[in-house]
Design a protein around this motif. Sequence first.
Motif, PDB file in Angstrom:
ATOM      1  N   GLU A 114      38.969  17.548  44.587  1.00  0.00           N
ATOM      2  CA  GLU A 114      37.548  17.334  44.367  1.00  0.00           C
ATOM      3  C   GLU A 114      37.159  18.349  43.298  1.00  0.00           C
ATOM      4  O   GLU A 114      37.440  19.538  43.450  1.00  0.00           O
ATOM      5  N   LYS A 157      33.654  24.353  40.610  1.00  0.00           N
ATOM      6  CA  LYS A 157      34.470  24.469  41.826  1.00  0.00           C
ATOM      7  C   LYS A 157      35.557  23.412  41.822  1.00  0.00           C
ATOM      8  O   LYS A 157      35.375  22.319  41.293  1.00  0.00           O
ATOM      9  N   SER A 195      29.912  19.913  35.357  1.00  0.00           N
ATOM     10  CA  SER A 195      28.926  19.245  34.521  1.00  0.00           C
ATOM     11  C   SER A 195      29.600  18.724  33.257  1.00  0.00           C
ATOM     12  O   SER A 195      30.642  19.224  32.844  1.00  0.00           O
ATOM     13  N   GLU A 203      40.549  25.863  48.947  1.00  0.00           N
ATOM     14  CA  GLU A 203      39.620  26.179  47.871  1.00  0.00           C
ATOM     15  C   GLU A 203      39.837  27.611  47.407  1.00  0.00           C
ATOM     16  O   GLU A 203      40.622  28.342  47.981  1.00  0.00           O
ATOM     17  N   HIS A 226      38.481  21.895  44.784  1.00  0.00           N
ATOM     18  CA  HIS A 226      39.046  21.938  46.132  1.00  0.00           C
ATOM     19  C   HIS A 226      40.249  21.000  46.171  1.00  0.00           C
ATOM     20  O   HIS A 226      40.155  19.859  45.731  1.00  0.00           O
ATOM     21  N   SER A 228      25.139  16.987  36.640  1.00  0.00           N
ATOM     22  CA  SER A 228      26.031  17.341  37.753  1.00  0.00           C
ATOM     23  C   SER A 228      27.047  16.226  37.965  1.00  0.00           C
ATOM     24  O   SER A 228      26.686  15.054  37.981  1.00  0.00           O
ATOM     25  N   GLY A 276      34.047  22.661  34.911  1.00  0.00           N
ATOM     26  CA  GLY A 276      33.940  22.797  36.356  1.00  0.00           C
ATOM     27  C   GLY A 276      33.377  24.103  36.858  1.00  0.00           C
ATOM     28  O   GLY A 276      33.503  25.154  36.225  1.00  0.00           O
ATOM     29  N   VAL A 293      36.640  12.884  42.343  1.00  0.00           N
ATOM     30  CA  VAL A 293      37.735  12.940  43.299  1.00  0.00           C
ATOM     31  C   VAL A 293      38.857  12.093  42.705  1.00  0.00           C
ATOM     32  O   VAL A 293      38.670  10.908  42.439  1.00  0.00           O
ATOM     33  N   ILE A 322      33.986  19.754  40.906  1.00  0.00           N
ATOM     34  CA  ILE A 322      32.533  19.773  40.775  1.00  0.00           C
ATOM     35  C   ILE A 322      32.170  20.523  39.497  1.00  0.00           C
ATOM     36  O   ILE A 322      32.659  21.631  39.274  1.00  0.00           O
ATOM     37  N   VAL A 326      30.658  15.089  40.263  1.00  0.00           N
ATOM     38  CA  VAL A 326      31.642  15.297  41.319  1.00  0.00           C
ATOM     39  C   VAL A 326      32.724  14.237  41.120  1.00  0.00           C
ATOM     40  O   VAL A 326      32.438  13.047  41.125  1.00  0.00           O
ATOM     41  N   CYS A 383      39.250  17.856  32.004  1.00  0.00           N
ATOM     42  CA  CYS A 383      38.507  18.851  32.772  1.00  0.00           C
ATOM     43  C   CYS A 383      38.912  20.260  32.350  1.00  0.00           C
ATOM     44  O   CYS A 383      40.027  20.476  31.867  1.00  0.00           O
TER      45      CYS A 383
END
Length: 136
Positions: free
Chosen positions: A72, A98, A76, A118, A100, A3, A96, A7, A74, A5, A51
């Motif tokens: 942001e 998600k 793996s 989002e 935002h 996982s 990804g 930013v 989110i 995250v 990404c």
Amino acid sequence: MNSVVLVGRIVKDPELRYIPGSGTAVASFTIAVERDFLKKDGTRDTDFINCEIMGKSAEYAATWCLKGCLVEFIGSIRVDAYEKDGETRYYTKVSGNKIHMLAKPGKKENSEQVAPSEVPKDSFEYGAVDDPDIPF
């Protein structure tokens, strides 16, 4: 558990493509993420992380999350392999789930639309039911 995250700011506008056959949207972009420690000279190093996101989130990212936006992300970590000149090479990216938008880089001229923070949820929403036959 895999996982991640992140930013950071989007380096250039996402590239949107569609998978042949299924028509699934895929957006690829790079996020610049500052490291959380200062060097002796008071500056921070920045990592540029590749990404990718799919589906409605990809279309959202390509429309609203443009160069300079703080996001942001989110997802793996994925490690893909390919062969070039008889040699196996590896490519690491964050896939990804998600995204935002946290801040825009600045207002664009003649832009009156307001970006959602989002990906919009499905149009169906649960609400109060006004039916006397339902016991609860």
